[in-house]
Design a protein around this motif. Sequence first.
Motif, PDB file in Angstrom:
ATOM      1  N   GLY A  67       0.598  -1.248   0.025  1.00 26.45           N
ATOM      2  CA  GLY A  67       0.051   0.049   0.078  1.00 26.45           C
ATOM      3  C   GLY A  67       0.990   1.332  -0.060  1.00 26.45           C
ATOM      4  N   ALA A  68       2.027   1.248   0.455  1.00 28.48           N
ATOM      5  CA  ALA A  68       3.050   2.300   0.481  1.00 28.48           C
ATOM      6  C   ALA A  68       3.931   2.288  -0.558  1.00 28.48           C
ATOM      7  CB  ALA A  68       3.722   2.367   1.940  1.00 28.48           C
ATOM      8  N   SER A  69       3.737   1.415  -1.552  1.00 29.24           N
ATOM      9  CA  SER A  69       4.428   1.441  -2.651  1.00 29.24           C
ATOM     10  C   SER A  69       5.939   1.020  -2.356  1.00 29.24           C
ATOM     11  CB  SER A  69       4.512   2.429  -3.594  1.00 29.24           C
ATOM     12  OG  SER A  69       3.322   3.042  -3.852  1.00 29.24           O
ATOM     13  N   ALA A  70       6.120   0.249  -1.171  1.00 28.66           N
ATOM     14  CA  ALA A  70       7.467  -0.449  -0.904  1.00 28.66           C
ATOM     15  C   ALA A  70       8.584   0.480  -0.796  1.00 28.66           C
ATOM     16  CB  ALA A  70       7.900  -1.421  -1.957  1.00 28.66           C
ATOM     17  N   PRO A  71       8.309   1.541   0.352  1.00 25.18           N
ATOM     18  CA  PRO A  71       9.490   2.573   0.573  1.00 25.18           C
ATOM     19  C   PRO A  71      10.436   1.882   1.268  1.00 25.18           C
ATOM     20  CG  PRO A  71       7.782   2.989   1.984  1.00 25.18           C
ATOM     21  CD  PRO A  71       7.174   1.919   1.257  1.00 25.18           C
ATOM     22  N   ALA A  72      11.707   2.529   1.273  1.00 23.07           N
ATOM     23  CA  ALA A  72      12.851   2.194   2.084  1.00 23.07           C
ATOM     24  C   ALA A  72      12.498   2.526   3.713  1.00 23.07           C
ATOM     25  CB  ALA A  72      14.148   2.877   1.883  1.00 23.07           C
ATOM     26  N   ILE A  73      12.372   1.437   4.613  1.00 28.27           N
ATOM     27  CA  ILE A  73      12.143   1.529   5.873  1.00 28.27           C
ATOM     28  C   ILE A  73      13.332   2.032   6.870  1.00 28.27           C
ATOM     29  CG2 ILE A  73      11.336   0.627   8.026  1.00 28.27           C
ATOM     30  CD1 ILE A  73       9.119   1.045   5.850  1.00 28.27           C
ATOM     31  N   ALA A  74      13.096   3.329   7.491  1.00 22.98           N
ATOM     32  CA  ALA A  74      14.361   3.776   8.295  1.00 22.98           C
ATOM     33  C   ALA A  74      14.453   3.255   9.575  1.00 22.98           C
ATOM     34  CB  ALA A  74      14.146   5.350   8.300  1.00 22.98           C
ATOM     35  N   ALA A  75      13.235   2.824  10.209  1.00 24.01           N
ATOM     36  CA  ALA A  75      13.190   2.115  11.544  1.00 24.01           C
ATOM     37  C   ALA A  75      11.894   1.535  11.762  1.00 24.01           C
ATOM     38  CB  ALA A  75      13.123   3.338  12.588  1.00 24.01           C
ATOM     39  N   ILE A  76      11.876   0.656  12.619  1.00 24.89           N
ATOM     40  CA  ILE A  76      10.727  -0.193  12.922  1.00 24.89           C
ATOM     41  C   ILE A  76      10.557  -0.008  14.524  1.00 24.89           C
ATOM     42  CG2 ILE A  76       9.633  -2.679  13.122  1.00 24.89           C
ATOM     43  CD1 ILE A  76      11.703  -3.342  10.941  1.00 24.89           C
ATOM     44  N   GLY A  77       9.132   0.201  14.799  1.00 27.93           N
ATOM     45  CA  GLY A  77       8.652   0.357  16.219  1.00 27.93           C
ATOM     46  C   GLY A  77       7.713  -0.940  16.523  1.00 27.93           C
ATOM     47  N   ILE A  78       7.920  -1.352  17.633  1.00 30.79           N
ATOM     48  CA  ILE A  78       6.893  -2.642  17.921  1.00 30.79           C
ATOM     49  C   ILE A  78       6.195  -2.288  19.340  1.00 30.79           C
ATOM     50  CG2 ILE A  78       6.714  -5.071  18.501  1.00 30.79           C
ATOM     51  CD1 ILE A  78       9.271  -5.431  16.783  1.00 30.79           C
ATOM     52  N   SER A  79       4.996  -2.715  19.461  1.00 27.60           N
ATOM     53  CA  SER A  79       4.095  -2.596  20.513  1.00 27.60           C
ATOM     54  C   SER A  79       3.345  -4.119  20.712  1.00 27.60           C
ATOM     55  CB  SER A  79       3.215  -1.447  20.749  1.00 27.60           C
ATOM     56  OG  SER A  79       2.330  -1.577  19.883  1.00 27.60           O
ATOM     57  N   GLY A  80       2.724  -4.271  21.656  1.00 32.87           N
ATOM     58  CA  GLY A  80       2.044  -5.556  21.845  1.00 32.87           C
ATOM     59  C   GLY A  80       1.764  -5.739  23.104  1.00 32.87           C
ATOM     60  N   GLN A  81       0.808  -6.981  23.061  1.00 33.32           N
ATOM     61  CA  GLN A  81       0.393  -7.594  24.149  1.00 33.32           C
ATOM     62  C   GLN A  81       1.289  -7.797  25.328  1.00 33.32           C
ATOM     63  OE1 GLN A  81      -0.641 -11.947  24.102  1.00 33.32           O
ATOM     64  NE2 GLN A  81      -0.688 -11.537  21.899  1.00 33.32           N
ATOM     65  N   MET A  82       0.988  -7.426  26.678  1.00 30.54           N
ATOM     66  CA  MET A  82       1.736  -7.416  27.529  1.00 30.54           C
ATOM     67  C   MET A  82       1.469  -8.710  28.540  1.00 30.54           C
ATOM     68  SD  MET A  82       1.553  -3.544  28.990  1.00 30.54           S
ATOM     69  CE  MET A  82       2.486  -4.060  30.487  1.00 30.54           C
ATOM     70  N   HIS A  83       2.542  -8.926  29.367  1.00 33.41           N
ATOM     71  CA  HIS A  83       2.424 -10.095  30.302  1.00 33.41           C
ATOM     72  C   HIS A  83       2.493 -11.613  29.646  1.00 33.41           C
ATOM     73  CE1 HIS A  83       1.508  -6.780  32.803  1.00 33.41           C
ATOM     74  NE2 HIS A  83       0.546  -6.415  32.377  1.00 33.41           N
ATOM     75  N   GLY A  84       2.560 -11.756  28.674  1.00 32.55           N
ATOM     76  CA  GLY A  84       2.479 -12.969  27.862  1.00 32.55           C
ATOM     77  C   GLY A  84       3.841 -13.809  28.117  1.00 32.55           C
ATOM     78  N   THR A  85       4.007 -14.922  27.851  1.00 31.65           N
ATOM     79  CA  THR A  85       5.423 -15.782  28.202  1.00 31.65           C
ATOM     80  C   THR A  85       5.710 -16.553  26.973  1.00 31.65           C
ATOM     81  OG1 THR A  85       4.867 -15.587  30.661  1.00 31.65           O
ATOM     82  CG2 THR A  85       6.590 -17.100  29.733  1.00 31.65           C
ATOM     83  N   ALA A  86       6.829 -16.043  26.148  1.00 30.40           N
ATOM     84  CA  ALA A  86       7.189 -17.200  25.368  1.00 30.40           C
ATOM     85  C   ALA A  86       8.640 -17.729  25.716  1.00 30.40           C
ATOM     86  CB  ALA A  86       7.188 -16.261  23.828  1.00 30.40           C
ATOM     87  N   LEU A  87       8.716 -18.829  25.545  1.00 36.27           N
ATOM     88  CA  LEU A  87       9.935 -19.752  26.112  1.00 36.27           C
ATOM     89  C   LEU A  87      10.856 -20.112  24.984  1.00 36.27           C
ATOM     90  CD1 LEU A  87       7.912 -21.469  28.719  1.00 36.27           C
ATOM     91  CD2 LEU A  87       9.280 -19.662  29.325  1.00 36.27           C
TER      92      LEU A  87
END
Length: 167
Positions: A67-87
């Motif tokens: 949708g963005a016509s594949a621009p170069a990405i300068a940085a990535i930010g991540i947010s997400g569900q809290m408190h889960g546990t991945a082992l």
Amino acid sequence: MAVSRAYLGLDLGTSAIKALVVEESGRVLGSGSAEYPILHPHPGRAEQDPDDWWRATVTATRQAMAGASAPAIAAIGISGQMHGTALLDAEQRPLGPAIIWMDQRSGREVDELTELIGREPLIRTAGSPLATGFQAATLRWLQRHEPGRWGQVRRILLPKDELRRRL
């Protein structure tokens, strides 16, 4: 019009991931989303497969980038569900499904840890009382009820941090 810089934002929610590409001014260039299931192997339990998170992330990111016509990405930010546990094991592979925030199996451990540490010291240290689905209670539950799995654990991550590791 040329895009000066583009940024990718990822939000790993409870049932879907959302991806957004924006330019430096904040103008949205593209977006995407993809769902994944919540697994309920037993009453009161809530788990997710980290591989499902990854597949959905790839899908949503591709949608946003197209949708963005594949621009170069300068940085990535991540947010997400809290408190889960991945082992993860020694080879950085998931040790089964992640136990997410809505899981209720650790009620006994919440009571035990709260009594051991004290409600007020927990709140002062962690900012809130301990609850089921929080990582400390989940880890105590795993130690008690799945010692074989616990013995293989080499890394413990929150869901969004497992996604970050894969990126």
